[in-house]
Design a protein around this motif. Sequence first.
Motif, short mmCIF file in Angstrom:
data_model
loop_
_atom_site.label_atom_id
_atom_site.label_comp_id
_atom_site.label_asym_id
_atom_site.label_seq_id
_atom_site.Cartn_x
_atom_site.Cartn_y
_atom_site.Cartn_z
N HIS A 222 0.84 -1.20 0.00
CA HIS A 222 0.00 0.00 0.00
C HIS A 222 0.88 1.25 0.00
CE1 HIS A 222 -3.54 2.23 2.21
NE2 HIS A 222 -3.09 2.91 1.18
N CYS A 223 1.85 1.29 0.93
CA CYS A 223 2.72 2.46 1.02
C CYS A 223 3.54 2.64 -0.26
CB CYS A 223 3.65 2.31 2.22
SG CYS A 223 2.83 2.39 3.82
N LEU A 224 4.04 1.54 -0.81
CA LEU A 224 4.81 1.61 -2.04
C LEU A 224 3.96 2.16 -3.19
CD1 LEU A 224 7.44 1.01 -3.58
CD2 LEU A 224 6.61 -1.34 -3.90
N ALA A 225 2.69 1.77 -3.23
CA ALA A 225 1.79 2.26 -4.27
C ALA A 225 1.61 3.77 -4.18
CB ALA A 225 0.44 1.55 -4.18
N LEU A 226 1.46 4.28 -2.95
CA LEU A 226 1.29 5.72 -2.78
C LEU A 226 2.52 6.48 -3.24
CD1 LEU A 226 -0.52 5.92 0.69
CD2 LEU A 226 -1.52 5.81 -1.60
N VAL A 227 3.69 5.94 -2.93
CA VAL A 227 4.92 6.58 -3.38
C VAL A 227 5.01 6.54 -4.90
CG1 VAL A 227 7.45 6.42 -3.36
CG2 VAL A 227 6.17 6.11 -1.24
N GLY A 228 4.64 5.39 -5.48
CA GLY A 228 4.64 5.28 -6.93
C GLY A 228 3.74 6.31 -7.59
N CYS A 229 2.61 6.55 -6.97
CA CYS A 229 1.68 7.56 -7.49
C CYS A 229 2.32 8.94 -7.49
CB CYS A 229 0.40 7.55 -6.66
SG CYS A 229 -0.89 8.61 -7.31
N SER A 230 3.02 9.26 -6.40
CA SER A 230 3.66 10.57 -6.32
C SER A 230 4.82 10.70 -7.29
CB SER A 230 4.15 10.83 -4.89
OG SER A 230 5.24 9.98 -4.57
N LEU A 231 5.37 9.55 -7.73
CA LEU A 231 6.46 9.57 -8.70
C LEU A 231 5.96 9.49 -10.15
CD1 LEU A 231 9.04 7.26 -6.89
CD2 LEU A 231 9.25 9.72 -7.30
N GLY A 235 -1.06 4.30 -12.81
CA GLY A 235 -1.63 3.03 -13.25
C GLY A 235 -1.08 1.85 -12.47
N GLU A 236 0.25 1.80 -12.34
CA GLU A 236 0.88 0.75 -11.55
C GLU A 236 0.48 0.87 -10.08
OE1 GLU A 236 5.08 0.70 -12.08
OE2 GLU A 236 4.96 0.77 -14.27
N ALA A 237 0.38 2.10 -9.61
CA ALA A 237 0.02 2.32 -8.20
C ALA A 237 -1.36 1.77 -7.90
CB ALA A 237 0.08 3.82 -7.87
N LEU A 238 -2.30 1.97 -8.82
CA LEU A 238 -3.66 1.48 -8.61
C LEU A 238 -3.68 -0.05 -8.57
CD1 LEU A 238 -6.63 2.13 -8.21
CD2 LEU A 238 -6.88 2.21 -10.71
N GLU A 239 -2.92 -0.69 -9.45
CA GLU A 239 -2.84 -2.15 -9.42
C GLU A 239 -2.30 -2.65 -8.09
OE1 GLU A 239 -0.67 -3.75 -12.67
OE2 GLU A 239 -1.81 -2.68 -14.22
N GLU A 240 -1.25 -1.99 -7.59
CA GLU A 240 -0.66 -2.38 -6.32
C GLU A 240 -1.62 -2.12 -5.16
OE1 GLU A 240 2.55 -3.85 -5.73
OE2 GLU A 240 2.17 -4.20 -7.85
N LEU A 241 -2.34 -1.02 -5.22
CA LEU A 241 -3.31 -0.72 -4.18
C LEU A 241 -4.42 -1.76 -4.13
CD1 LEU A 241 -3.91 3.16 -4.15
CD2 LEU A 241 -3.40 1.70 -2.19
N ASN A 242 -4.88 -2.18 -5.29
CA ASN A 242 -5.94 -3.20 -5.32
C ASN A 242 -5.43 -4.54 -4.78
OD1 ASN A 242 -8.08 -1.65 -6.32
ND2 ASN A 242 -7.36 -1.86 -8.44
#
Length: 285
Positions: A222-231, A235-242
Amino acid sequence: QTVMQANVYHKLGAAHRALGQHGQALQCYQLCLELRETALGHEDLQLISPLNNLGAEAQQLLKYHEARHFYLRALALEKKHLGARHLTTATTLGNLGAVYVQLKEPQAVPCLQGALEVQKKELGLCHPSMASTMHNLGNALASTGQGTAAAECLRETLLVWRQAQDKGIGSPKDVAATLHSLGNVYRGLVDATSAQRCFSAALQIREALLGAAHPHTARTRHCLALVGCSLGTPGEALEELNLAMDGLLQNLGSKHPWTLQARLDANTLMSSRPGSAGSQNSMGI
């Protein structure tokens, strides 16, 4: 006879604890404490062990106010019977500091610093107990807004964990926990690249040790996805969040705070994508 019964309950509590049955362990240690108080009074040295075990079990059950009560009682008896500079006293002080971190109380930092001072002298510079105290101190510093000091403390903690591992007395699980905490500190310092590096390393360890669906693995994802979103990779962040949300839902249920936050962040990210209304300002854990 009463003391013998107390000892039986103490051993039974340890057995439940080893099986992860923390509620039953708490009950056994409570009975042990009551019997020892009846036989020995309220100030005896033999109360220290059940009090510390009660604190630990309450901590496991997220009953932090109860844990604080038990640790404070144990600490008072340790100072009386063993002295303020004894290693057992320092261990309890460190456990109390960890509880204060969860309760967001300012006493956390001085408690942990006091414990660390004794542990460094008595245990040396690469002992797991010292690393655990340093980890909690880093979290305490972060919770009081001292992000730069927290990052330095957690980086030092990683070195200690790895030195302990080299000697066969450390665990990758502890390294992952410190990496996760350091990632969150870097997020607070708006250093997304460093945060991503920490969360990625923590996720790799947790997936290998705990499995992809474990709550701690999902939390790091979850945390990694949020960081990915800020970077800039929504799209990848949403997959990781799900993926994270699926794991949390499976293991913790739909009403757990971690699950609710993952769902909120996933919905926020979806609404912020092109063609949807909304923003990602509310995202974050």
